[in-house]
Design a protein around this motif. Sequence first.
Motif, PDB file in Angstrom:
ATOM      1  N   VAL A  67     100.605  79.857  -5.866  1.00  0.00           N
ATOM      2  CA  VAL A  67     100.864  79.252  -4.558  1.00  0.00           C
ATOM      3  C   VAL A  67     101.798  80.179  -3.800  1.00  0.00           C
ATOM      4  CG1 VAL A  67     102.161  77.382  -3.434  1.00  0.00           C
ATOM      5  CG2 VAL A  67     100.460  76.842  -5.178  1.00  0.00           C
ATOM      6  N   GLY A  68     101.559  80.355  -2.505  1.00  0.00           N
ATOM      7  CA  GLY A  68     102.450  81.141  -1.670  1.00  0.00           C
ATOM      8  C   GLY A  68     103.475  80.249  -0.984  1.00  0.00           C
ATOM      9  N   MET A  69     104.746  80.654  -1.036  1.00  0.00           N
ATOM     10  CA  MET A  69     105.776  79.948  -0.283  1.00  0.00           C
ATOM     11  C   MET A  69     106.320  80.901   0.766  1.00  0.00           C
ATOM     12  SD  MET A  69     109.341  78.078  -1.407  1.00  0.00           S
ATOM     13  CE  MET A  69     108.528  76.600  -1.967  1.00  0.00           C
ATOM     14  N   ILE A  70     106.189  80.521   2.029  1.00  0.00           N
ATOM     15  CA  ILE A  70     106.661  81.352   3.134  1.00  0.00           C
ATOM     16  C   ILE A  70     107.869  80.677   3.763  1.00  0.00           C
ATOM     17  CG2 ILE A  70     106.092  82.286   5.400  1.00  0.00           C
ATOM     18  CD1 ILE A  70     103.278  82.716   4.453  1.00  0.00           C
ATOM     19  N   THR A  71     108.963  81.449   3.896  1.00  0.00           N
ATOM     20  CA  THR A  71     110.194  80.896   4.440  1.00  0.00           C
ATOM     21  C   THR A  71     110.717  81.762   5.574  1.00  0.00           C
ATOM     22  OG1 THR A  71     112.470  80.249   3.906  1.00  0.00           O
ATOM     23  CG2 THR A  71     111.586  82.148   2.733  1.00  0.00           C
ATOM     24  N   THR A  72     111.525  81.147   6.440  1.00  0.00           N
ATOM     25  CA  THR A  72     112.237  81.903   7.480  1.00  0.00           C
ATOM     26  C   THR A  72     113.731  81.903   7.186  1.00  0.00           C
ATOM     27  OG1 THR A  72     112.472  79.911   8.846  1.00  0.00           O
ATOM     28  CG2 THR A  72     110.529  81.286   9.230  1.00  0.00           C
ATOM     29  N   ASP A  73     114.105  81.461   5.976  1.00  0.00           N
ATOM     30  CA  ASP A  73     115.511  81.308   5.603  1.00  0.00           C
ATOM     31  C   ASP A  73     115.997  82.558   4.888  1.00  0.00           C
ATOM     32  OD1 ASP A  73     118.004  80.443   4.830  1.00  0.00           O
ATOM     33  OD2 ASP A  73     117.265  79.157   3.212  1.00  0.00           O
ATOM     34  N   SER A  74     116.465  83.553   5.632  1.00  0.00           N
ATOM     35  CA  SER A  74     116.916  84.809   5.040  1.00  0.00           C
ATOM     36  C   SER A  74     118.132  84.613   4.140  1.00  0.00           C
ATOM     37  CB  SER A  74     117.253  85.820   6.141  1.00  0.00           C
ATOM     38  OG  SER A  74     116.112  86.094   6.919  1.00  0.00           O
ATOM     39  N   PHE A  75     118.948  83.588   4.424  1.00  0.00           N
ATOM     40  CA  PHE A  75     120.144  83.343   3.617  1.00  0.00           C
ATOM     41  C   PHE A  75     119.814  82.588   2.332  1.00  0.00           C
ATOM     42  CE2 PHE A  75     121.647  83.701   8.010  1.00  0.00           C
ATOM     43  CZ  PHE A  75     122.614  84.673   7.870  1.00  0.00           C
ATOM     44  N   GLU A  76     118.611  82.024   2.249  1.00  0.00           N
ATOM     45  CA  GLU A  76     118.120  81.315   1.066  1.00  0.00           C
ATOM     46  C   GLU A  76     118.932  80.052   0.756  1.00  0.00           C
ATOM     47  OE1 GLU A  76     117.991  84.212  -2.061  1.00  0.00           O
ATOM     48  OE2 GLU A  76     116.224  85.203  -1.226  1.00  0.00           O
ATOM     49  N   ARG A  77     119.766  79.621   1.693  1.00  0.00           N
ATOM     50  CA  ARG A  77     120.599  78.441   1.471  1.00  0.00           C
ATOM     51  C   ARG A  77     119.734  77.189   1.310  1.00  0.00           C
ATOM     52  NH1 ARG A  77     122.292  74.527   0.291  1.00  0.00           N
ATOM     53  NH2 ARG A  77     123.941  73.214   1.127  1.00  0.00           N
ATOM     54  N   PHE A  78     118.649  77.137   2.081  1.00  0.00           N
ATOM     55  CA  PHE A  78     117.793  75.960   2.041  1.00  0.00           C
ATOM     56  C   PHE A  78     116.512  76.201   1.255  1.00  0.00           C
ATOM     57  CE2 PHE A  78     120.306  75.688   5.958  1.00  0.00           C
ATOM     58  CZ  PHE A  78     120.949  74.487   5.736  1.00  0.00           C
ATOM     59  N   SER A  79     115.953  77.412   1.351  1.00  0.00           N
ATOM     60  CA  SER A  79     114.656  77.661   0.728  1.00  0.00           C
ATOM     61  C   SER A  79     114.729  77.703  -0.796  1.00  0.00           C
ATOM     62  CB  SER A  79     114.050  78.971   1.248  1.00  0.00           C
ATOM     63  OG  SER A  79     114.877  80.072   0.942  1.00  0.00           O
ATOM     64  N   VAL A  80     115.851  78.170  -1.364  1.00  0.00           N
ATOM     65  CA  VAL A  80     115.941  78.255  -2.826  1.00  0.00           C
ATOM     66  C   VAL A  80     115.893  76.870  -3.477  1.00  0.00           C
ATOM     67  CG1 VAL A  80     117.445  78.863  -4.751  1.00  0.00           C
ATOM     68  CG2 VAL A  80     116.987  80.534  -2.961  1.00  0.00           C
ATOM     69  N   PRO A  81     116.693  75.874  -3.017  1.00  0.00           N
ATOM     70  CA  PRO A  81     116.550  74.539  -3.613  1.00  0.00           C
ATOM     71  C   PRO A  81     115.144  73.960  -3.434  1.00  0.00           C
ATOM     72  CG  PRO A  81     118.582  74.672  -2.353  1.00  0.00           C
ATOM     73  CD  PRO A  81     117.812  75.918  -2.050  1.00  0.00           C
ATOM     74  N   VAL A  82     114.527  74.213  -2.272  1.00  0.00           N
ATOM     75  CA  VAL A  82     113.159  73.729  -2.057  1.00  0.00           C
ATOM     76  C   VAL A  82     112.211  74.394  -3.054  1.00  0.00           C
ATOM     77  CG1 VAL A  82     111.210  73.712  -0.443  1.00  0.00           C
ATOM     78  CG2 VAL A  82     113.508  73.168   0.372  1.00  0.00           C
ATOM     79  N   MET A  83     112.363  75.715  -3.246  1.00  0.00           N
ATOM     80  CA  MET A  83     111.494  76.435  -4.175  1.00  0.00           C
ATOM     81  C   MET A  83     111.690  75.937  -5.608  1.00  0.00           C
ATOM     82  SD  MET A  83     111.127  80.499  -4.967  1.00  0.00           S
ATOM     83  CE  MET A  83     112.656  80.571  -5.900  1.00  0.00           C
ATOM     84  N   LEU A  84     112.939  75.696  -6.010  1.00  0.00           N
ATOM     85  CA  LEU A  84     113.189  75.211  -7.361  1.00  0.00           C
ATOM     86  C   LEU A  84     112.535  73.852  -7.582  1.00  0.00           C
ATOM     87  CD1 LEU A  84     116.933  76.246  -7.819  1.00  0.00           C
ATOM     88  CD2 LEU A  84     114.914  77.353  -8.775  1.00  0.00           C
ATOM     89  N   GLY A  85     112.625  72.989  -6.570  1.00  0.00           N
ATOM     90  CA  GLY A  85     111.963  71.691  -6.676  1.00  0.00           C
ATOM     91  C   GLY A  85     110.452  71.838  -6.753  1.00  0.00           C
ATOM     92  N   ALA A  86     109.910  72.744  -5.936  1.00  0.00           N
ATOM     93  CA  ALA A  86     108.460  72.976  -5.959  1.00  0.00           C
ATOM     94  C   ALA A  86     108.026  73.525  -7.310  1.00  0.00           C
ATOM     95  CB  ALA A  86     108.077  73.943  -4.840  1.00  0.00           C
ATOM     96  N   GLU A  87     108.814  74.443  -7.876  1.00  0.00           N
ATOM     97  CA  GLU A  87     108.461  75.016  -9.175  1.00  0.00           C
ATOM     98  C   GLU A  87     108.471  73.967 -10.276  1.00  0.00           C
ATOM     99  OE1 GLU A  87     111.094  78.378  -9.674  1.00  0.00           O
ATOM    100  OE2 GLU A  87     109.458  79.750  -9.168  1.00  0.00           O
ATOM    101  N   ASP A  88     109.382  72.987 -10.169  1.00  0.00           N
ATOM    102  CA  ASP A  88     109.392  71.902 -11.146  1.00  0.00           C
ATOM    103  C   ASP A  88     108.049  71.179 -11.174  1.00  0.00           C
ATOM    104  OD1 ASP A  88     111.981  72.393 -11.914  1.00  0.00           O
ATOM    105  OD2 ASP A  88     112.870  70.803 -10.706  1.00  0.00           O
ATOM    106  N   ALA A  89     107.525  70.908  -9.982  1.00  0.00           N
ATOM    107  CA  ALA A  89     106.258  70.180  -9.889  1.00  0.00           C
ATOM    108  C   ALA A  89     105.068  71.069 -10.246  1.00  0.00           C
ATOM    109  CB  ALA A  89     106.089  69.603  -8.492  1.00  0.00           C
ATOM    110  N   LEU A  90     105.112  72.315  -9.809  1.00  0.00           N
ATOM    111  CA  LEU A  90     103.980  73.216 -10.031  1.00  0.00           C
ATOM    112  C   LEU A  90     103.942  73.746 -11.468  1.00  0.00           C
ATOM    113  CD1 LEU A  90     104.233  75.246  -6.716  1.00  0.00           C
ATOM    114  CD2 LEU A  90     102.519  73.525  -7.269  1.00  0.00           C
ATOM    115  N   GLY A  91     105.128  73.839 -12.089  1.00  0.00           N
ATOM    116  CA  GLY A  91     105.181  74.405 -13.432  1.00  0.00           C
ATOM    117  C   GLY A  91     104.416  73.595 -14.449  1.00  0.00           C
ATOM    118  N   ALA A  92     104.328  72.280 -14.231  1.00  0.00           N
ATOM    119  CA  ALA A  92     103.585  71.431 -15.163  1.00  0.00           C
ATOM    120  C   ALA A  92     102.117  71.828 -15.220  1.00  0.00           C
ATOM    121  CB  ALA A  92     103.725  69.968 -14.758  1.00  0.00           C
ATOM    122  N   GLY A  93     101.617  72.390 -14.119  1.00  0.00           N
ATOM    123  CA  GLY A  93     100.229  72.849 -14.091  1.00  0.00           C
ATOM    124  C   GLY A  93     100.106  74.346 -14.292  1.00  0.00           C
ATOM    125  N   ARG A  94     101.210  74.968 -14.769  1.00  0.00           N
ATOM    126  CA  ARG A  94     101.248  76.413 -15.021  1.00  0.00           C
ATOM    127  C   ARG A  94     100.874  77.211 -13.774  1.00  0.00           C
ATOM    128  NH1 ARG A  94      98.705  76.933 -21.176  1.00  0.00           N
ATOM    129  NH2 ARG A  94     100.173  75.481 -22.160  1.00  0.00           N
TER     130      ARG A  94
END
Length: 337
Positions: A67-94
């Motif tokens: 899956v591609g995740m596209i962000t405009t958050d260069s500081f990663e303050r918001f996108s990193v927690p979102v990505m970690l949450g997404a990986e939790d859900a996506l990781g179950a399906g490898r």
Amino acid sequence: MSQERRATVRDVAARAGVSPGTVSKALNGTGQISEATRERIRRAAEEIDFRPNALARSVFERRSYTVGMITTDSFERFSVPVMLGAEDALGAGRISVFLCDSRGDPIRERHYVDVLLGRRVDGFIVTGRNFNRRPPLAGARDVPVVYALTPSADDNDCSVVVDDTASGRLVAEHLLRIGRTKIAHVTGPERFDPARRRHAGLTSALAAADLELTGMAMYGGWTEAWGRQATHILFRENPDIDAIHYGSDLLARGGADALRELGRRIPEDVAITGTDNWELIAEGARPPLTSVDLRLADVGRVAAQRLLDAIEGRPHSGLEQVPCQLVVRASTDETAG
């Protein structure tokens, strides 16, 4: 099985007493196979430590499991927690995630879309630092797209966002519960949609208690400097303020400095609250800061679940709001740590 040779589908088939084709169908969840046979195949695969080849699996199912995740958050303050949450859900399906930072540049964003489509990603999650509505992702064609934090301007798209109105309401209800009635508000730019929604939630809860905001809503920047300046301005005109809700934890840190300069004690004289629950700031503040946790990881998790549904042919549309949570600390509660 010998450790020198990797187990194959044929090995699983021989152990389970079925054909290799039946093994493929069972492990991929396809075909008309009894549950007893499917379970026997799963058990055989576990016993010989069979691990399906990812490339073969993707060819067979016409999916890349990326899956591609596209962000405009260069500081990663918001996108990193979102990505970690997404990986939790996506990781179950490898499923793996490719993170790309477009830096708010439409040309760069389109380039990343093309590159990721070339890698045959199964879908996109789009997020960013600015929570205002944004144009739909260009060039994604028939690949499903879900927007997280930053909603799409197209109401038919699936967007998962924070319930910002509820965040303001939670704070007001808490401050009223602890007996504060002269409540002021310092926040970011008025053009920022969540800032206006948080203000609306705050004032609606006050109105329900027959109260109004003390002083004008102080819209400005997202900096400590604005938090200090706005707090001084408020107290020049409203010296009886007994609580201030800040639209971010950075603003609250600046506001706390101003209150100390004014000789006000926190929380005895003035209770303060922030937004973001940025633990580095909230827990390090003196006293520790009561703050609204926007549950960004939950936003990412829900967005990933909605994307998985779309990939499997069950698309969602419209705006979905994720509840936030108030974390109470000593800046509003003298008994807190």
